[in-house]
Motif scaffolding. Sequence first.
Motif, PDB file in Angstrom:
ATOM      1  N   PHE A 170       0.969  -1.296  -0.349  1.00 45.81           N
ATOM      2  CA  PHE A 170      -0.310  -0.258  -0.359  1.00 45.81           C
ATOM      3  C   PHE A 170       1.044   1.088  -0.033  1.00 45.81           C
ATOM      4  O   PHE A 170       1.446   1.318   0.371  1.00 45.81           O
ATOM      5  CB  PHE A 170      -1.690  -0.471   1.141  1.00 45.81           C
ATOM      6  N   ARG A 171       0.464   2.125  -1.108  1.00 38.54           N
ATOM      7  CA  ARG A 171       1.069   3.512  -0.728  1.00 38.54           C
ATOM      8  C   ARG A 171       0.322   4.568   0.328  1.00 38.54           C
ATOM      9  O   ARG A 171      -0.833   4.321   0.397  1.00 38.54           O
ATOM     10  CB  ARG A 171       1.492   4.278  -2.231  1.00 38.54           C
ATOM     11  N   LEU A 172       1.079   5.559   0.809  1.00 45.59           N
ATOM     12  CA  LEU A 172       0.587   6.465   1.936  1.00 45.59           C
ATOM     13  C   LEU A 172       0.545   7.693   0.081  1.00 45.59           C
ATOM     14  O   LEU A 172       1.364   8.053  -0.041  1.00 45.59           O
ATOM     15  CB  LEU A 172       2.020   6.643   2.608  1.00 45.59           C
ATOM     16  N   CYS A 173      -0.840   8.162   0.603  1.00 43.17           N
ATOM     17  CA  CYS A 173      -0.558   9.107   0.380  1.00 43.17           C
ATOM     18  C   CYS A 173      -1.311  10.676   1.339  1.00 43.17           C
ATOM     19  O   CYS A 173      -0.959  11.383   0.476  1.00 43.17           O
ATOM     20  CB  CYS A 173      -2.632   8.968  -0.853  1.00 43.17           C
ATOM     21  N   GLN A 174      -1.753  10.756   1.721  1.00 45.95           N
ATOM     22  CA  GLN A 174      -2.024  11.579   2.801  1.00 45.95           C
ATOM     23  C   GLN A 174      -2.014  11.378   4.186  1.00 45.95           C
ATOM     24  O   GLN A 174      -2.418  10.294   4.652  1.00 45.95           O
ATOM     25  CB  GLN A 174      -3.019  12.610   2.368  1.00 45.95           C
ATOM     26  N   PHE A 175      -1.538  12.393   5.610  1.00 45.87           N
ATOM     27  CA  PHE A 175      -2.699  11.696   6.895  1.00 45.87           C
ATOM     28  C   PHE A 175      -2.362  13.305   7.345  1.00 45.87           C
ATOM     29  O   PHE A 175      -2.722  14.391   6.796  1.00 45.87           O
ATOM     30  CB  PHE A 175      -1.474  11.489   7.132  1.00 45.87           C
ATOM     31  N   HIS A 176      -3.056  12.690   8.257  1.00 43.71           N
ATOM     32  CA  HIS A 176      -4.295  13.685   8.386  1.00 43.71           C
ATOM     33  C   HIS A 176      -5.097  13.507  10.534  1.00 43.71           C
ATOM     34  O   HIS A 176      -4.400  12.442  11.412  1.00 43.71           O
ATOM     35  CB  HIS A 176      -5.926  14.345   8.238  1.00 43.71           C
ATOM     36  N   PHE A 177      -5.472  14.500  11.033  1.00 43.41           N
ATOM     37  CA  PHE A 177      -5.916  14.217  12.361  1.00 43.41           C
ATOM     38  C   PHE A 177      -7.386  13.969  12.557  1.00 43.41           C
ATOM     39  O   PHE A 177      -8.495  14.902  11.983  1.00 43.41           O
ATOM     40  CB  PHE A 177      -5.326  14.905  13.646  1.00 43.41           C
ATOM     41  N   HIS A 178      -7.764  13.775  13.369  1.00 42.29           N
ATOM     42  CA  HIS A 178      -9.252  13.988  14.225  1.00 42.29           C
ATOM     43  C   HIS A 178      -8.847  14.720  15.610  1.00 42.29           C
ATOM     44  O   HIS A 178      -8.216  14.389  16.338  1.00 42.29           O
ATOM     45  CB  HIS A 178     -10.015  12.804  14.031  1.00 42.29           C
ATOM     46  N   TRP A 179      -9.690  15.812  16.659  1.00 36.81           N
ATOM     47  CA  TRP A 179      -9.346  16.366  17.332  1.00 36.81           C
ATOM     48  C   TRP A 179     -10.803  16.273  18.698  1.00 36.81           C
ATOM     49  O   TRP A 179     -11.925  17.469  17.155  1.00 36.81           O
ATOM     50  CB  TRP A 179      -8.459  17.023  17.871  1.00 36.81           C
ATOM     51  N   GLU A 216     -16.407  34.022   4.759  1.00 39.71           N
ATOM     52  CA  GLU A 216     -17.712  33.700   5.524  1.00 39.71           C
ATOM     53  C   GLU A 216     -17.456  34.409   6.687  1.00 39.71           C
ATOM     54  O   GLU A 216     -16.187  34.808   7.072  1.00 39.71           O
ATOM     55  CB  GLU A 216     -17.394  32.000   5.439  1.00 39.71           C
ATOM     56  N   GLU A 217     -18.703  34.818   6.501  1.00 40.24           N
ATOM     57  CA  GLU A 217     -18.799  36.077   7.791  1.00 40.24           C
ATOM     58  C   GLU A 217     -18.730  35.667   9.126  1.00 40.24           C
ATOM     59  O   GLU A 217     -17.768  35.527   9.890  1.00 40.24           O
ATOM     60  CB  GLU A 217     -20.035  36.157   7.741  1.00 40.24           C
ATOM     61  N   VAL A 218     -19.328  34.154   9.628  1.00 46.46           N
ATOM     62  CA  VAL A 218     -19.369  32.913  10.980  1.00 46.46           C
ATOM     63  C   VAL A 218     -17.360  32.536  10.255  1.00 46.46           C
ATOM     64  O   VAL A 218     -18.076  31.913  10.277  1.00 46.46           O
ATOM     65  CB  VAL A 218     -20.218  32.692  11.114  1.00 46.46           C
ATOM     66  N   GLN A 219     -16.421  33.179  11.599  1.00 44.21           N
ATOM     67  CA  GLN A 219     -15.513  31.704  11.749  1.00 44.21           C
ATOM     68  C   GLN A 219     -15.883  30.866  12.430  1.00 44.21           C
ATOM     69  O   GLN A 219     -16.557  31.033  13.651  1.00 44.21           O
ATOM     70  CB  GLN A 219     -14.176  32.279  11.975  1.00 44.21           C
ATOM     71  N   LYS A 220     -15.526  29.344  12.393  1.00 42.21           N
ATOM     72  CA  LYS A 220     -15.472  28.618  12.896  1.00 42.21           C
ATOM     73  C   LYS A 220     -14.576  27.757  13.410  1.00 42.21           C
ATOM     74  O   LYS A 220     -13.655  26.860  12.119  1.00 42.21           O
ATOM     75  CB  LYS A 220     -17.711  27.549  12.995  1.00 42.21           C
ATOM     76  N   SER A 221     -15.025  27.379  14.645  1.00 41.19           N
ATOM     77  CA  SER A 221     -13.250  26.737  15.431  1.00 41.19           C
ATOM     78  C   SER A 221     -13.167  24.960  14.766  1.00 41.19           C
ATOM     79  O   SER A 221     -14.246  24.137  14.474  1.00 41.19           O
ATOM     80  CB  SER A 221     -12.933  26.167  16.503  1.00 41.19           C
ATOM     81  N   MET A 222     -11.998  24.413  13.667  1.00 37.30           N
ATOM     82  CA  MET A 222     -12.255  23.204  13.479  1.00 37.30           C
ATOM     83  C   MET A 222     -11.413  22.552  14.817  1.00 37.30           C
ATOM     84  O   MET A 222     -10.699  22.421  15.053  1.00 37.30           O
ATOM     85  CB  MET A 222     -10.944  23.427  12.366  1.00 37.30           C
ATOM     86  N   VAL A 223     -13.269  22.051  15.445  1.00 34.01           N
ATOM     87  CA  VAL A 223     -12.609  20.830  16.725  1.00 34.01           C
ATOM     88  C   VAL A 223     -13.941  19.599  16.267  1.00 34.01           C
ATOM     89  O   VAL A 223     -14.841  19.968  15.970  1.00 34.01           O
ATOM     90  CB  VAL A 223     -13.271  21.719  18.026  1.00 34.01           C
ATOM     91  N   ASN A 224     -14.172  19.201  16.778  1.00 38.08           N
ATOM     92  CA  ASN A 224     -14.853  18.120  17.285  1.00 38.08           C
ATOM     93  C   ASN A 224     -14.874  17.517  15.923  1.00 38.08           C
ATOM     94  O   ASN A 224     -15.921  17.106  15.628  1.00 38.08           O
ATOM     95  CB  ASN A 224     -15.671  18.467  18.441  1.00 38.08           C
ATOM     96  N   ASN A 225     -14.086  17.369  15.032  1.00 35.63           N
ATOM     97  CA  ASN A 225     -13.865  16.711  13.949  1.00 35.63           C
ATOM     98  C   ASN A 225     -13.631  14.953  13.759  1.00 35.63           C
ATOM     99  O   ASN A 225     -13.091  14.639  12.683  1.00 35.63           O
ATOM    100  CB  ASN A 225     -12.999  17.306  12.674  1.00 35.63           C
ATOM    101  N   PHE A 226     -14.802  14.608  14.201  1.00 38.27           N
ATOM    102  CA  PHE A 226     -15.142  13.023  14.535  1.00 38.27           C
ATOM    103  C   PHE A 226     -16.221  12.517  14.144  1.00 38.27           C
ATOM    104  O   PHE A 226     -17.316  13.411  14.920  1.00 38.27           O
ATOM    105  CB  PHE A 226     -14.212  12.526  15.898  1.00 38.27           C
ATOM    106  N   ARG A 227     -16.128  11.771  13.879  1.00 36.25           N
ATOM    107  CA  ARG A 227     -17.088  10.532  13.401  1.00 36.25           C
ATOM    108  C   ARG A 227     -17.737  10.075  14.951  1.00 36.25           C
ATOM    109  O   ARG A 227     -17.019   9.394  15.894  1.00 36.25           O
ATOM    110  CB  ARG A 227     -17.345   9.448  12.216  1.00 36.25           C
ATOM    111  N   VAL A 228     -19.218   9.961  15.159  1.00 41.22           N
ATOM    112  CA  VAL A 228     -19.678   9.357  16.200  1.00 41.22           C
ATOM    113  C   VAL A 228     -19.118   7.360  15.626  1.00 41.22           C
ATOM    114  O   VAL A 228     -19.475   7.172  14.600  1.00 41.22           O
ATOM    115  CB  VAL A 228     -21.125   9.360  16.207  1.00 41.22           C
ATOM    116  N   GLN A 229     -19.119   6.937  17.061  1.00 33.74           N
ATOM    117  CA  GLN A 229     -18.676   5.323  17.703  1.00 33.74           C
ATOM    118  C   GLN A 229     -19.715   4.814  15.962  1.00 33.74           C
ATOM    119  O   GLN A 229     -21.120   4.767  16.611  1.00 33.74           O
ATOM    120  CB  GLN A 229     -18.777   4.561  18.363  1.00 33.74           C
ATOM    121  N   GLN A 230     -19.949   3.399  15.541  1.00 38.48           N
ATOM    122  CA  GLN A 230     -20.382   3.100  14.833  1.00 38.48           C
ATOM    123  C   GLN A 230     -20.703   1.494  15.593  1.00 38.48           C
ATOM    124  O   GLN A 230     -19.668   0.799  15.531  1.00 38.48           O
ATOM    125  CB  GLN A 230     -20.235   2.904  13.394  1.00 38.48           C
TER     126      GLN A 230
END
Length: 260
Positions: A85-94, A234-248
């Motif tokens: 497998f080849r790495l294409c990207q990495f990212h985080f959730h917090w 955008e007029e209203v700026q929103k902090s990038m937080v809680n960018n995780f999905r609920v457990q399935q």
Amino acid sequence: NLTACSSKMHPMWQGPLAVPGGDRQSPIDIVVRKSVLDTELKPLKTTYDPKTCQQIWNNGYSFLVEYDDTTDKNTLKGGPLQDTFRLCQFHFHWGETNDWGSEHTVDRRLFPAELHLVHWNADRYSLFEEAVMEDNGLAVIGVFLKVGKRHEGLQKLVDALPTIRHKDSVVEFTCFDPGCLLPANTDDYWTYHGSLTTPPLTESVTWIVMKQHIEVSHDQLAVFRSLLFTSAEEEVQKSMVNNFRVQQPLRGRTVRSSFT
Ligand SMILES: NS(=O)(=O)c1ccc(NC(=O)NCCCCO)cc1
Ligand SMILES: [Zn+2]
């Protein structure tokens, strides 16, 4: 620490509650005592070339560090995988606080953040976009983050974040070794068949979740939270937080472990 039932989610992250026919969705709670030791599981083999790092950008969900995946310079083999497998990207959730933020949980334990190293099956497909639609198309390594000592290797990435505060901002980012974000011990992991945790939520991922976490400092994590979901206009700026999905739901899947 709050358990994974905390309802503090960014609504968009609930995503479609049920993906039509989705019986292998991610993330999940890993119930340690229900995981099954598989002695056939091999050690993970990762080979990453820092020179193939290309850019870092804010995609409005997280920030992605992207690699040149047109050659076999950044590969993941072994573990539960049959192919290369080849790495294409990495990212985080917090989260918005250190009490939650990870997507997977271990016996309902939440971590403040989770790293995803995204790889696609280069033995069977020629592009990520093809692989993302196939059963054995993707392999994602998940690493939990805990707040503790400063992570020296992460600092170069943290220093770049203020330059990509808004959605769709991109900056050149070179010479970063993603291997420095892996825990010392990569032999102990859980693995199961699941999906992407953001749209298109396709069920094409072999998940490999590390047992050992990495540590980052409170201040380093605070810089993640200074990112914005919103674009500069955008007029209203929103902090990038809680960018995780609920457990399935597990839907009868078995989580295998490489260790006892
Ligand atoms: N959170 S997760 O499950 O690790 C994940 C990984 C990749 C993606 N999608 C993705 O990378 N799409 C990019 C498509 C262009 C490829 O260069 C969505 C979720
Ligand atoms: Zn992710």
